[in-house]
Write an enzyme that holds these catalytic residues in place. Structure first.
Site, PDB file in Angstrom:
ATOM      1  N   GLY A 105     -33.064  -1.174 -78.951  1.00 42.18           N
ATOM      2  CA  GLY A 105     -32.111  -0.332 -79.646  1.00 42.18           C
ATOM      3  C   GLY A 105     -30.692  -0.632 -79.208  1.00 42.18           C
ATOM      4  O   GLY A 105     -30.455  -1.319 -78.207  1.00 42.18           O
ATOM      5  N   CYS A 106     -29.737  -0.092 -79.960  1.00 42.12           N
ATOM      6  CA  CYS A 106     -28.326  -0.395 -79.673  1.00 42.12           C
ATOM      7  C   CYS A 106     -27.853   0.233 -78.367  1.00 42.12           C
ATOM      8  O   CYS A 106     -27.286  -0.457 -77.510  1.00 42.12           O
ATOM      9  CB  CYS A 106     -27.453   0.043 -80.841  1.00 42.12           C
ATOM     10  SG  CYS A 106     -27.726   1.751 -81.387  1.00 42.12           S
ATOM     11  N   TYR A 107     -28.106   1.534 -78.191  1.00 39.87           N
ATOM     12  CA  TYR A 107     -27.711   2.172 -76.933  1.00 39.87           C
ATOM     13  C   TYR A 107     -28.412   1.548 -75.721  1.00 39.87           C
ATOM     14  O   TYR A 107     -27.768   1.288 -74.700  1.00 39.87           O
ATOM     15  CB  TYR A 107     -28.025   3.673 -76.985  1.00 39.87           C
ATOM     16  CG  TYR A 107     -27.042   4.530 -77.738  1.00 39.87           C
ATOM     17  CD1 TYR A 107     -25.680   4.547 -77.404  1.00 39.87           C
ATOM     18  CD2 TYR A 107     -27.467   5.384 -78.756  1.00 39.87           C
ATOM     19  CE1 TYR A 107     -24.785   5.361 -78.077  1.00 39.87           C
ATOM     20  CE2 TYR A 107     -26.580   6.203 -79.438  1.00 39.87           C
ATOM     21  CZ  TYR A 107     -25.237   6.199 -79.090  1.00 39.87           C
ATOM     22  OH  TYR A 107     -24.361   7.011 -79.748  1.00 39.87           O
ATOM     23  N   THR A 143     -29.460  -1.492 -75.337  1.00 40.60           N
ATOM     24  CA  THR A 143     -28.898  -2.821 -75.076  1.00 40.60           C
ATOM     25  C   THR A 143     -27.633  -2.709 -74.236  1.00 40.60           C
ATOM     26  O   THR A 143     -27.498  -3.373 -73.194  1.00 40.60           O
ATOM     27  CB  THR A 143     -28.606  -3.554 -76.386  1.00 40.60           C
ATOM     28  OG1 THR A 143     -29.842  -3.804 -77.083  1.00 40.60           O
ATOM     29  CG2 THR A 143     -27.911  -4.880 -76.137  1.00 40.60           C
ATOM     30  N   ALA A 144     -26.705  -1.880 -74.666  1.00 38.54           N
ATOM     31  CA  ALA A 144     -25.454  -1.714 -73.915  1.00 38.54           C
ATOM     32  C   ALA A 144     -25.714  -1.137 -72.529  1.00 38.54           C
ATOM     33  O   ALA A 144     -25.146  -1.602 -71.529  1.00 38.54           O
ATOM     34  CB  ALA A 144     -24.493  -0.819 -74.693  1.00 38.54           C
TER      35      ALA A 144
END
Length: 345
Positions: free
Chosen positions: A148-150, A152-153
């Protein structure tokens, strides 16, 4: 390589098309979009005119098995778990941008996603596709669960410290903010212009579906059972995620010490850029790109570390990382088709 996209009308799918268009080794063969069957891609997204005039089709698993080498799922949760098993059985390689195969335990998925999980025998076949951390596993995978995007960061920001055991994992706090494209293309009150413009909202506190995903990887890498404090906010901008991560240091390390460690950790990761001491990244500086930029502060007064990690949620947080994983799967240079500068300003 002939590829297909299932779920062809969302923002993630459109970003996949943007990068496939510039990819020397991949061609888009099929676009599956139940709600827009019969329409061309350019009918839904006019900026694709004269680039992608391909007609969107109904799902036909047999056609996918026969005509393509790799399938991208750019679908909402609950779709790929129904379709992917038959593709796995036929040996079709898949990269799944949804959350259906990210969580190893079905009971955890059902608690957080409030629906039935995929069959455990198929869950065990999935590889978590955090490109910089699990490169070798991805190169030997057949089904990749794109992060997911969150996560990953957040994970790229904190995992070097976890692996070095320089922080106490139980003290991690992640304060994350995202542009509204992370909510998808469907309209809602939360992302309505009058509600979102000139506004900043916290949402899904303690309930976000990415919490168990982050915890699963942190537990795997730290060897500890732990719960993470993870807070999410919507910012009135289109793209971008900033994850500001706090944790207690277990060793006395200066900012320069930690920066040097991160640079060594990501030495062979072309899409992770570590900022110099006193320099902190902004979301605009990775806009439209597959980069993750990281800035670090070791506060010797409080013995805490602050890590700031920024990505474009639609690229490194979704389609870009999926293309990067396709490159790793095929032993291509992982920058292939992705070696573009951020759009600025």
């Amino acid at each position: 390589m002939k590829v297909a996209i299932v779920g062809g009308t969302g923002y993630g799918a459109v970003e996949l098309m943007r990068f496939i268009n510039n990819h020397p080794y991949a061609t888009l063969e099929l676009v599956i979009a139940h709600s827009q069957t019969g329409k061309k891609v350019s009918d839904v997204y006019p900026h694709m005119q004269d680039v992608w005039e391909i007609q969107m089709d109904e799902l036909n698993v047999g056609e996918l098995q026969k005509n393509v080498d790799l399938v991208f799922f750019a679908t909402p949760p609950g779709v790929s778990k129904e379709i992917a098993p038959s593709l796995m059985d036929q040996g079709v390689t898949c990269i799944d941008l949804s959350g259906d195969f990210r969580l190893e335990r079905p009971d955890v998925y059902e608690t957080w996603y409030e629906t039935t999980a995929a069959d455990p025998s198929y869950l065990r076949k999935a590889t978590y596709g955090l490109s910089e951390i699990y490169k070798e596993e991805i190169q030997n995978a057949s089904y990749i669960a794109n992060p997911g995007c969150y996560p990953t960061a957040s994970l790229l920001g904190i995992l070097p410290l976890i692996q070095q055991k320089w922080v106490d994992p139980a003290t991690i706090i992640i304060d994350a903010k995202s542009g509204v494209s992370g909510a998808g293309r469907s309209t809602s009150l939360m992302t309505h212009f009058a509600e979102m413009n000139d506004n900043l909202k916290a949402y899904k506190l303690g309930k976000h579906k990415h919490i168990p995903e982050i915890e699963q990887i942190l537990q795997k890498e730290s060897g500890q059972l732990l719960n993470v404090t993870f807070s999410t906010h919507l910012i009135p901008m289109t793209r971008g995620i900033m994850a500001t991560i706090y944790s207690d240091l277990t060793v006395q390390k200066s900012t320069e010490d930690i920066i040097n460690m991160y640079e060594a950790f990501y030495e062979h990761a072309p899409f992770v850029r570590i900022r110099a001491n006193g320099n902190y990244p902004a979301t605009k500086e990775v806009y439209g790109s597959n980069y993750c930029d990281i800035g670090i502060l070791s506060d010797e007064r409080t013995r805490k570390v602050t890590v700031i990690s920024v990505i474009d949620n639609l690229v490194k947080g979704a389609a870009g990382q999926a293309i990067q994983n396709m490159n790793l799967l095929n032993n291509w240079d992982e920058k292939t088709g992705l070696d573009v500068l951020p759009v600025y300003p």
